[in-house]
Scaffold this active site. Structure first.
Site, PDB file in Angstrom:
ATOM      1  N   ASP A  88       0.851  -1.205   0.000  1.00 28.49           N
ATOM      2  CA  ASP A  88       0.000   0.000   0.000  1.00 28.49           C
ATOM      3  C   ASP A  88       0.873   1.235   0.000  1.00 28.49           C
ATOM      4  OD1 ASP A  88       0.803  -0.445   2.726  1.00 28.49           O
ATOM      5  OD2 ASP A  88      -0.833   0.838   3.424  1.00 28.49           O
ATOM      6  N   GLU A 158      -0.027  -0.891   5.937  1.00 29.14           N
ATOM      7  CA  GLU A 158       1.034  -0.265   6.746  1.00 29.14           C
ATOM      8  C   GLU A 158       0.807   1.224   6.888  1.00 29.14           C
ATOM      9  OE1 GLU A 158       4.651   1.480   8.238  1.00 29.14           O
ATOM     10  OE2 GLU A 158       3.688   1.959   6.342  1.00 29.14           O
ATOM     11  N   GLU A 159       0.420   1.865   5.805  1.00 29.34           N
ATOM     12  CA  GLU A 159       0.285   3.328   5.831  1.00 29.34           C
ATOM     13  C   GLU A 159      -0.959   3.789   6.593  1.00 29.34           C
ATOM     14  OE1 GLU A 159       2.734   4.988   5.170  1.00 29.34           O
ATOM     15  OE2 GLU A 159       3.801   4.304   3.384  1.00 29.34           O
ATOM     16  N   ASP A 185      12.409  -1.005   4.330  1.00 28.68           N
ATOM     17  CA  ASP A 185      11.368   0.033   4.340  1.00 28.68           C
ATOM     18  C   ASP A 185      11.898   1.266   5.076  1.00 28.68           C
ATOM     19  OD1 ASP A 185       8.881   1.146   3.856  1.00 28.68           O
ATOM     20  OD2 ASP A 185       7.925   0.242   5.610  1.00 28.68           O
ATOM     21  N   HIS A 218     -21.098  35.865  12.392  1.00 33.06           N
ATOM     22  CA  HIS A 218     -20.587  37.031  11.654  1.00 33.06           C
ATOM     23  C   HIS A 218     -19.446  37.613  12.503  1.00 33.06           C
ATOM     24  CE1 HIS A 218     -20.296  41.016   9.949  1.00 33.06           C
ATOM     25  NE2 HIS A 218     -21.148  40.678   8.973  1.00 33.06           N
ATOM     26  N   THR A 320     -16.020  36.716   6.022  1.00 31.66           N
ATOM     27  CA  THR A 320     -15.872  37.158   7.404  1.00 31.66           C
ATOM     28  C   THR A 320     -16.721  36.282   8.302  1.00 31.66           C
ATOM     29  OG1 THR A 320     -17.538  38.807   6.878  1.00 31.66           O
ATOM     30  CG2 THR A 320     -15.248  39.550   6.935  1.00 31.66           C
TER      31      THR A 320
END
Ligand code: BES
Ligand code: MN
Ligand code: MN
Length: 463
Positions: A88, A158-159, A185, A218, A320
């Site tokens: 992976d 693994e990831e 790895d 706001h 905003t």
């Protein structure tokens, strides 16, 4: 070894083309849209194991992504090497920063790879690196040089934290029985200064949510009178490190292994050029815990980083608004003898404690992992040392790395077997980043070194 080297040389183009084919499969474990690609990548690996000469290979389902298992048992009196890797890869984004397509490998020269590097997601982490083992295995088989039993376990999660691999190891403990686990790895210092990784940091990973008013407001009508969760989150996160860049979480350093001055001095003898480090990253200066070198800071000292932070308006132009909620993903790298569960707990307690009364705070733990140290006085370490010396012409240095492979300490716990971290990547290979790459020379040097590991290991075990 001549036979082996000529075999590798004769099949050079095919060894590259096959890796390219694997790199074209977008096996991103984190993204459910790639479920089918995960299966395709697993099947590809299985077929290549069979073609390389495995007695058997299978794609084994898990509640997550499948695990590829294959083996060749030649003689039960010979040592057994279990090769671990992962098919992976990390998500490729941000896509716009790639100079070529992430899943369409191309070869380009770089400063650190004057003979060319393969650019693709997973090139170095970890497809290019585990595939070296498949090709080295093929070469040993086809030239009659295989002198150990071999097992392959190539996972697809693994990831994303290897959630199902621990259970898999428990369930198939007998099937996975071996003398050593061999993993590529990790990285080397450089092609001129090869190294063997003797330590990995652990990981504690949390997501935090800061909740303020019940809706977005706001920022003119309410701004200045109601606490803004995004402002609060930034202040809270900033306070997690003091002016000396020490982590302020109570008890965080309690279990940290004290490395002696003497040992630290030895570790810092490994070549490290601060100027080229800064130049490579285009930064004017480095930063980190006071009293420690950059090398210390990424190996024997823990760290804390925000991996992502968001909330409110992040689209085009200006809106905003005072957001109702703000979020961050925070990771902490751990060193011996910190425990990820304890650190996650300390973080949670601390983060809630420092939150002002104007907001509510939620902390959600993600996957974690424990740190690990690999002894350098074992037969397997010696075998790796000799093999690298044979191919690179210089003795490799032991080096602790800052990255994490949480399954390594778990192998020790569940299978009772230690790992050898014999990686051939470079830290500059842009792992997890856009333009990830792997040197072609690294790939072939790896394929040459692995059979020598087998040879030396079998010899040392036989004494
Ligand atoms: N191969 C890396 C770990 C690594 C890279 C170690 C370079 C040493 C040098 C591995 O795939 C990885 O990325 N691990 C993750 C942890 C995992 C739980 C997602 C990491 O270190 O962030
Ligand atoms: Mn990896
Ligand atoms: Mn990785």
């Amino acid at each position: 070894m001549d036979k082996l080297n000529s075999y590798i040389e004769e099949n050079r183009e095919r060894f590259l083309e096959e890796l390219f084919e694997l790199l074209r499969i977008p096996s991103v474990s984190a993204d459910s849209r790639h479920k089918k690609d995960m299966l395709d990548a697993a099947r590809f690996v299985k077929e290549k194991l069979i073609a390389a000469g495995a007695d058997s290979a299978e794609v084994i389902d898990t509640p997550g992504h499948p695990i590829v298992y294959g083996e060749k048992m030649i003689n039960e009196n010979l040592p057994t090497v279990l090769v671990y890797g992962h098919y992976d890869v990390q998500p490729p984004d941000p896509l716009e920063l790639w100079e070529s397509e992430p899943f369409n490998p191309v070869v380009k020269k770089t400063k650190n790879h004057p003979n060319g590097a393969i650019f693709a997601r997973g090139a170095s982490d970890d497809k290019g690196q585990f595939y070296m083992h498949v090709k080295a295995f093929e070469a040993m088989n086809k030239t009659g040089e295989l002198n150990c039993n071999v097992k392959f376990m190539i996972e697809g999660e693994e990831e994303v934290g290897s959630a199902h691999l621990g259970g898999f190891c428990e369930k198939f403990k007998d099937k996975l029985a071996c003398d050593v686990i061999l993993i590529s790895d990790t990285a080397m210092i450089s092609m001129d200064t090869p190294s063997i990784t003797t330590g990995l940091r652990g990981l504690s990973y949390v997501e935090v949510e800061v909740v303020g008013p019940n809706r977005d407001l706001h920022s003119g009508i309410y701004g200045g009178a109601v606490d803004n969760p995004a402002n609060v989150l930034c202040k809270m996160i900033a306070s997690l490190q003091d002016d000396d860049k020490r982590i302020t979480i109570e008890g965080f350093y309690d279990d940290v292994e004290e490395v002696s001055e003497e040992e630290r001095k030895l570790m810092n003898e490994a070549p490290f050029d601060l100027d080229s480090y800064k130049e490579d990253l285009e930064i004017d200066d480095v930063s980190g815990e006071k009293g420690f070198t950059s090398h210390d800071r990424t190996s024997i000292r823990p760290s804390l980083d925000v991996n992502g932070i968001w909330g409110g308006y992040t689209g085009e132009g200006a809106k905003t608004v005072l957001p109702s909620r703000a979020y961050a993903k925070v990771s902490m790298r751990l060193v011996p003898h910190q425990r990820s569960e304890k650190i996650t707990e300390l973080f949670t307690r601390h983060f809630k404690k420092i939150a002002p009364d104007t907001v509510k705070v939620e902390v959600t733990p993600h996957h974690g992992g424990e740190p690990v140290v690999v002894p350098s006085d074992s037969d397997e370490y010696r075998a790796a040392h000799l093999a690298i010396e044979d191919v690179f012409g210089v003795a490799p240095l032991p080096q602790r790395s800052g990255g994490s492979i949480p399954i390594v300490p778990l192998f020790e716990e569940v299978l009772g077997v230690k790992s050898i971290l014999m990686g051939f990547g470079l830290n500059s290979d842009a792992l997890h980043s856009p333009n990830e790459h792997f040197g072609i020379e690294n790939y072939f040097k790896g394929i040459q070194t692995i059979p020598l590991f087998f040879k030396h290991y079998a010899e040392l075990k036989n004494q």
